[in-house]
Design an enzyme around this catalytic site. Structure first.
Site, mmCIF file in Angstrom:
data_model
loop_
_atom_site.group_PDB
_atom_site.id
_atom_site.type_symbol
_atom_site.label_atom_id
_atom_site.label_comp_id
_atom_site.label_asym_id
_atom_site.label_seq_id
_atom_site.Cartn_x
_atom_site.Cartn_y
_atom_site.Cartn_z
ATOM 1 N N ASN A 164 44.071 2.955 56.656
ATOM 2 C CA ASN A 164 44.931 4.231 56.994
ATOM 3 C C ASN A 164 45.115 4.161 58.269
ATOM 4 O O ASN A 164 46.130 4.997 58.684
ATOM 5 C CB ASN A 164 44.161 5.443 56.324
ATOM 6 N N THR B 2 38.950 23.004 34.905
ATOM 7 C CA THR B 2 40.092 23.411 34.334
ATOM 8 C C THR B 2 41.367 22.467 35.143
ATOM 9 O O THR B 2 41.208 22.445 36.378
ATOM 10 C CB THR B 2 40.570 24.855 34.550
ATOM 11 N N SER C 198 46.050 9.486 45.827
ATOM 12 C CA SER C 198 46.329 10.918 46.380
ATOM 13 C C SER C 198 47.743 11.425 46.307
ATOM 14 O O SER C 198 48.654 10.622 46.828
ATOM 15 C CB SER C 198 45.917 11.101 47.683
ATOM 16 N N HIS D 64 49.209 13.795 47.923
ATOM 17 C CA HIS D 64 50.069 14.637 49.072
ATOM 18 C C HIS D 64 50.581 13.243 50.194
ATOM 19 O O HIS D 64 51.210 13.586 51.008
ATOM 20 C CB HIS D 64 49.252 15.373 49.753
ATOM 21 N N GLN E 35 46.558 4.913 50.963
ATOM 22 C CA GLN E 35 47.602 4.712 51.998
ATOM 23 C C GLN E 35 48.698 3.590 51.103
ATOM 24 O O GLN E 35 49.957 3.601 51.621
ATOM 25 C CB GLN E 35 47.118 4.385 53.322
ATOM 26 N N THR F 134 39.685 11.834 48.133
ATOM 27 C CA THR F 134 38.015 11.872 48.674
ATOM 28 C C THR F 134 37.216 11.859 47.448
ATOM 29 O O THR F 134 36.459 11.423 47.305
ATOM 30 C CB THR F 134 38.082 13.217 49.331
ATOM 31 N N CYS G 281 40.721 13.128 59.790
ATOM 32 C CA CYS G 281 39.282 13.800 59.756
ATOM 33 C C CYS G 281 38.631 13.374 61.232
ATOM 34 O O CYS G 281 38.062 14.245 61.876
ATOM 35 C CB CYS G 281 38.295 13.047 58.799
HETATM 36 C C1 LIG Z 1 42.754 5.645 53.171
HETATM 37 C C2 LIG Z 1 42.494 7.268 52.613
HETATM 38 N N1 LIG Z 1 41.451 7.569 51.484
HETATM 39 C C3 LIG Z 1 41.138 8.728 51.209
HETATM 40 C C4 LIG Z 1 41.721 9.743 51.849
HETATM 41 C C5 LIG Z 1 41.563 11.124 51.334
HETATM 42 O O1 LIG Z 1 42.418 11.470 50.329
HETATM 43 P P1 LIG Z 1 42.806 12.961 50.109
HETATM 44 O O2 LIG Z 1 43.099 13.812 51.183
HETATM 45 O O3 LIG Z 1 43.647 13.267 48.730
HETATM 46 O O4 LIG Z 1 41.208 13.584 49.749
HETATM 47 C C6 LIG Z 1 42.969 9.621 52.852
HETATM 48 C C7 LIG Z 1 43.554 10.333 53.544
HETATM 49 O O5 LIG Z 1 43.442 10.603 54.626
HETATM 50 C C8 LIG Z 1 43.073 8.039 53.263
HETATM 51 O O6 LIG Z 1 43.855 7.898 54.084
#
Ligand SMILES: Cc1ncc(COP(=O)(O)O)c(C=O)c1O
Length: 382
Positions: free
Chosen positions: A154, A242, A204, A206, A184, A75, A329
């Site tokens: 995604n 940091t 990302s 996670h 993704q 994000t 979301c």
């Molecule tokens: C395509 C895509 N972009 C951005 C994000 C956001 O990433 P983060 O959760 O690391 O902020 C996601 C997470 O759901 C995603 O699937």
């Protein structure tokens, strides 16, 4: 680590952390707890862990280490790229061209630019879920300072023709910064940014078994961006704050294991998804979204005829299967998916979809087990 009593098929939302990632986090925090910007011995240890991790992550994506800037996740990277060039003093004609199937991080950043009176175009996708290249390219002009198309979606997993779009965009305006959200795509595609031509990207940790709240922005050396945050001079003065050294070390460890086991993990994911989709298709009236197109191996978005997805999702949860309606979301907010709407799915079917997403913790047998749970719920609900 995974919870073995519950079948988790929501890896596109997030993944359990890999053991190696947890271990790397603890080790880095033990050894490198000092501030990586400090001048003493312990700070140098932290700095070494940070730079080794950066080099390792950069290598995976064919990037130079100084093209990787650590962030709090996808994000932040999306916000940074999309917003940062739209600053005071630029030509009022400056514009952004993106698509109507992007993640909310891109869409909401684009809306913010619009509020600041710059032109934003959300190029539409075709009914097959692929961006309409002609429409997208027709919007690129000499004032397009940023263009942004995700490498894969995604919600549906549908892969976008990013390489081609970049080539044609730069033919029209070679000053445009072409951004791609690859959050993704990284899960089930090997990516070399320079080979594809991507100039900036959001990554990302996670989604691949790393920690939440850690990610990176790739930015081609050719470009300079003003920092989104203001404060210290970390990350070569490009991102104040940091640095989360243990998080970054953990991200690097997760990515290393993912890359080393790539074929093995993807083969299991592909096989289990195929078994799952085949059983569901053979036993219920469904449509697999994007089935005809190139899709990421880990995502399966299914439309169930006459079944409300919210009701089905709750029933699946009660029966030990965790899935979602789309992006994390949007789910919970009960809002129809903007991606499925963009694909022309009408109000009769828009609330009949669930996203099943497989991942590194998927085991052989999970596809069949999940399909049986789904079929049982469908029988109860029909
Ligand atoms: C395509 C895509 N972009 C951005 C994000 C956001 O990433 P983060 O959760 O690391 O902020 C996601 C997470 O759901 C995603 O699937």
């Amino acid at each position: 680590m995974k919870n073995s009593d519950y079948l988790y098929l929501d890896h596109a939302a997030t993944t359990p952390m890999r053991e190696v990632a947890l271990k790397a986090f603890i080790e880095a925090e033990n050894e490198g707890y000092a501030n990586s910007s400090g001048g003493h011995n312990l700070s140098r240890k932290a700095k070494n862990i940070l730079e080794e991790s950066r080099e390792q992550i950069a290598n995976v994506f064919g990037a130079a280490p100084n093209e990787i800037i650590f962030t709090s996740g996808g994000t932040e990277a999306d916000n940074w790229i999309i917003k940062s060039l739209f600053i005071k003093g630029i030509s009022p004609n400056s514009n952004l061209v993106t698509t109507n199937i992007e993640h909310e991080a891109v869409l909401a950043s684009a809306e913010w630019i619009k509020l600041n009176d710059y032109k934003v175009t959300f190029a539409e996708c075709l009914d097959n879920g692929i961006v309409d290249a002609e429409k997208f390219l027709s919007e690129i002009d000499e004032s397009t300072i940023v263009a942004s198309v995700m490498l894969a979606n995604n919600e549906t997993g549908i892969v976008q023709p990013v390489h081609n779009l970049i080539k044609k965009t730069l033919e029209k305006n070679n000053e445009t910064l072409f951004h791609s959200d690859v959050v993704q795509a990284v899960v089930s595609k090997k990516i070399d940014f320079h080979k594809i031509g991507i100039q900036s990207a959001a990554i990302s940790a996670h989604k691949i078994g790393g920690p939440k709240g850690v990610g990176a922005m790739f930015l081609n050396n050719k470009f300079k961006l003003p920092s989104l945050f203001h404060g210290g001079k970390q990350e070569l003065e490009r991102r104040a704050g940091t640095v989360n050294v243990a998080g970054v070390a953990s991200f690097a460890a997760a990515l290393k294991e993912q890359q080393e086991n790539f074929d093995l993990e993807i083969n299991i994911i592909k096989k289990e998804k195929e078994i799952f989709e085949t059983i569901i298709k053979d036993n219920f009236n469904v449509k697999v979204i994007g089935e005809e197109e190139e899709r990421l191996a880990h995502i399966s978005n299914i439309q169930f005829e006459n079944i409300n997805s919210e009701v089905l999702m709750v029933d699946l949860d009660l029966n030990g299967l965790g899935v979602s309606r789309g992006s994390a979301c949007a789910s919970g907010a009960q809002k129809p998916s903007h991606v499925l709407e963009a694909m022309g799915i009408g109000k009769d079917n828009i609330n009949n979809h669930l996203r099943f997403s497989f991942g590194w913790s998927t085991d052989s047998g999970d596809g069949k087990k999940a399909a049986n749970i789904v079929l049982n719920s469908l029988e109860n609900l029909s």
